[in-house]
Design a protein around this motif. Structure first.
Motif, PDB file in Angstrom:
ATOM      1  N   GLU A 134       0.832  -1.209   0.000  1.00  0.00           N
ATOM      2  CA  GLU A 134       0.000   0.000   0.000  1.00  0.00           C
ATOM      3  C   GLU A 134       0.863   1.254   0.000  1.00  0.00           C
ATOM      4  O   GLU A 134       0.591   2.218  -0.728  1.00  0.00           O
ATOM      5  CB  GLU A 134      -0.925   0.001   1.212  1.00  0.00           C
ATOM      6  CG  GLU A 134      -1.803   1.239   1.301  1.00  0.00           C
ATOM      7  CD  GLU A 134      -2.718   1.230   2.510  1.00  0.00           C
ATOM      8  OE1 GLU A 134      -3.295   2.279   2.826  1.00  0.00           O
ATOM      9  OE2 GLU A 134      -2.844   0.160   3.144  1.00  0.00           O
ATOM     10  N   ARG A 138       0.911   4.067  -3.002  1.00  0.00           N
ATOM     11  CA  ARG A 138       0.524   5.451  -2.685  1.00  0.00           C
ATOM     12  C   ARG A 138       1.618   6.447  -3.053  1.00  0.00           C
ATOM     13  O   ARG A 138       1.330   7.553  -3.520  1.00  0.00           O
ATOM     14  CB  ARG A 138       0.187   5.579  -1.199  1.00  0.00           C
ATOM     15  CG  ARG A 138      -1.131   4.939  -0.796  1.00  0.00           C
ATOM     16  CD  ARG A 138      -1.405   5.218   0.674  1.00  0.00           C
ATOM     17  NE  ARG A 138      -2.618   4.584   1.145  1.00  0.00           N
ATOM     18  CZ  ARG A 138      -3.833   5.114   1.041  1.00  0.00           C
ATOM     19  NH1 ARG A 138      -3.982   6.295   0.468  1.00  0.00           N
ATOM     20  NH2 ARG A 138      -4.888   4.478   1.507  1.00  0.00           N
ATOM     21  N   CYS A 164      -9.258   2.453  -2.961  1.00  0.00           N
ATOM     22  CA  CYS A 164      -9.189   2.156  -1.531  1.00  0.00           C
ATOM     23  C   CYS A 164      -8.424   0.851  -1.348  1.00  0.00           C
ATOM     24  O   CYS A 164      -8.368   0.013  -2.251  1.00  0.00           O
ATOM     25  CB  CYS A 164     -10.583   2.066  -0.907  1.00  0.00           C
ATOM     26  SG  CYS A 164     -11.588   0.712  -1.522  1.00  0.00           S
ATOM     27  N   TYR A 165      -7.826   0.690  -0.169  1.00  0.00           N
ATOM     28  CA  TYR A 165      -6.925  -0.418   0.086  1.00  0.00           C
ATOM     29  C   TYR A 165      -7.441  -1.271   1.241  1.00  0.00           C
ATOM     30  O   TYR A 165      -8.037  -0.759   2.192  1.00  0.00           O
ATOM     31  CB  TYR A 165      -5.524   0.090   0.426  1.00  0.00           C
ATOM     32  CG  TYR A 165      -4.899   0.937  -0.659  1.00  0.00           C
ATOM     33  CD1 TYR A 165      -4.151   0.358  -1.672  1.00  0.00           C
ATOM     34  CD2 TYR A 165      -5.066   2.317  -0.669  1.00  0.00           C
ATOM     35  CE1 TYR A 165      -3.575   1.133  -2.671  1.00  0.00           C
ATOM     36  CE2 TYR A 165      -4.503   3.105  -1.666  1.00  0.00           C
ATOM     37  CZ  TYR A 165      -3.754   2.505  -2.658  1.00  0.00           C
ATOM     38  OH  TYR A 165      -3.196   3.261  -3.636  1.00  0.00           O
ATOM     39  N   SER A 166      -7.193  -2.582   1.133  1.00  0.00           N
ATOM     40  CA  SER A 166      -7.451  -3.513   2.226  1.00  0.00           C
ATOM     41  C   SER A 166      -6.186  -4.326   2.441  1.00  0.00           C
ATOM     42  O   SER A 166      -5.151  -4.051   1.844  1.00  0.00           O
ATOM     43  CB  SER A 166      -8.645  -4.421   1.899  1.00  0.00           C
ATOM     44  OG  SER A 166      -8.362  -5.226   0.774  1.00  0.00           O
ATOM     45  N   ALA A 170      -6.417  -3.876  -3.625  1.00  0.00           N
ATOM     46  CA  ALA A 170      -6.672  -2.458  -3.885  1.00  0.00           C
ATOM     47  C   ALA A 170      -7.878  -2.387  -4.805  1.00  0.00           C
ATOM     48  O   ALA A 170      -7.897  -3.012  -5.870  1.00  0.00           O
ATOM     49  CB  ALA A 170      -5.465  -1.792  -4.527  1.00  0.00           C
TER      50      ALA A 170
END
Length: 384
Positions: A134, A138, A164-166, A170
């Motif tokens: 992540e 970014r 959005c990221y988990s 992504a």
């Protein structure tokens, strides 16, 4: 009586067919290359989009090597350009693959370096994926674009509107622009786009996953059927709904059915493995004008790791939850039963959820992951 046409003395003559010839096409390539050598990088890149002939000429390694060495001399080595450009002979420049020096120039212009590759070597034990994924995504000046090709051959490009990221995925959204009718689309291509400070189109590269081949083990007769690890997550574009990790998943030879290796992850009778689901299962969506909520939908992300802890199957797809008929009587849960299923060429997933009335939440009570035996054989060099 015939009529005779008259022409005014000062009237311009109509252009002849000979005057419409394309003299640029008739120029020797050496002359055109000499003209192209006067262009900057952005103009040279754009010239390559004019035609096949200009694309071939504008890809000349000598032209891009000259621009590349000038850029390095200007930014990193303030020495005379003649000294830098003479560092490699003409033969050495042309021996490089086509587009090599163009790629090197764009890397230099964008401040490209490979430090991020070293950062990705640290693996998260819980997910089995690079620990700083992540952070890298970014910080790199990369955006994501989708190129849509219709049956007529027309291509349209759409920039991302949100991401959005988990833990393991992504989620990128595209909600702007005039999209073609879905049944007319023949292909979708995902590109990572890096903006280059040049007056030319954006530079992009299509994602190509690296093929990882596990080492052959001729000692273990069931090599490739055991030692799997699964990280699974249910989430939407706002928050995580459920997350769990399961180790030492296996399958025997006699359990290979219909061409699939079956990994039994969660069983109904193994309550200690049941995974609680926090909150409602829903998927929020939005455009520039509207927004809403899809009930009983979410994003399913999973990573299957092989015995070497290398990713074997990665998946992140939207799924829907449907009510199912519960065949077995459950004394642990008092509520409805729901199923979630997904299948593609890389594998399939079958999941069951139970609604617990007293606690007002879902529980993941049944989960099976199926891996195609053809994929297992190819990866591990087996013949099951």
């Amino acid at each position: 009586m015939s009529q005779r046409s008259s022409r005014c003395p000062g009237a311009p003559q109509s252009p002849s067919v000979k005057g419409k010839e394309n003299f640029i096409e008739r120029m020797p390539p050496e002359v055109i290359l000499k003209i192209l050598s006067c262009l900057d990088a952005g103009s040279l890149f754009c010239v390559g989009l004019v035609s096949k002939r200009f694309q071939e000429l504008a890809s000349n390694n000598a032209l891009w090597y000259q621009l590349y060495t000038c850029q390095r001399a200007k930014n990193k080595r303030p020495t005379p350009v003649s000294y830098v450009t003479d560092a490699m002979g003409v033969a050495g420049v042309q021996e490089k693959p086509k587009g090599y020096w163009r790629t090197m120039l764009f890397k230099d212009l964008t401040g490209y370096n490979e430090k991020w590759k070293r950062k990705l070597k640290a693996i998260n034990y819980y997910t089995g994926l690079p620990n700083q994924s992540e952070h890298i995504i970014r910080t790199l000046p990369v955006s994501w674009e989708i190129t849509v090709t219709e049956a007529t051959g027309r291509e349209s490009c759409f920039e991302q509107t949100g991401i959005c990221y988990s833990d393991t995925a992504a989620t990128v959204s595209w909600s702007l622009g005039h999209w073609p009718i879905m049944d007319r689309i023949t292909s979708l291509q995902l590109h990572g786009v890096m903006k280059v400070p040049l007056p030319c189109p954006l530079m992009y590269s299509q994602y190509q996953p690296a093929e990882d081949r596990a080492p052959f083990d001729d000692v273990d007769p069931e090599y490739g059927l055991h030692g799997y690890t699964l990280h699974i997550e249910m989430h939407n574009t706002v928050k995580s709904i459920a997350s769990a990790r399961f180790d030492q998943l296996s399958c025997r030879k006699d359990q290979i059915v219909n061409g699939y290796v079956q990994l039994n992850v969660i069983r109904r009778d193994g309550r200690w493995k049941h995974v609680p689901v926090s909150g409602d299962i829903s998927l929020p969506w939005g455009t520039e004008a509207l927004c809403g909520l899809l009930k009983d939908c979410c994003i399913l992300s999973l990573t299957v790791l092989a015995e070497t802890q290398a990713p074997f199957w990665c998946l992140s797809v939207p799924v829907a939850m449907t009510e199912s008929v519960q065949m077995d009587v459950s004394y642990d849960f008092r509520g409805k039963s729901f199923s979630v299923q997904h299948q593609d060429s890389q594998g399939k997933v079958e999941m069951e959820l139970e609604w617990e009335e007293t606690q007002q939440q879902y529980f993941m009570v049944h989960l099976i992951v199926f891996l195609p035996i053809t994929k297992v054989n190819k990866h591990f060099g087996r013949d099951y």
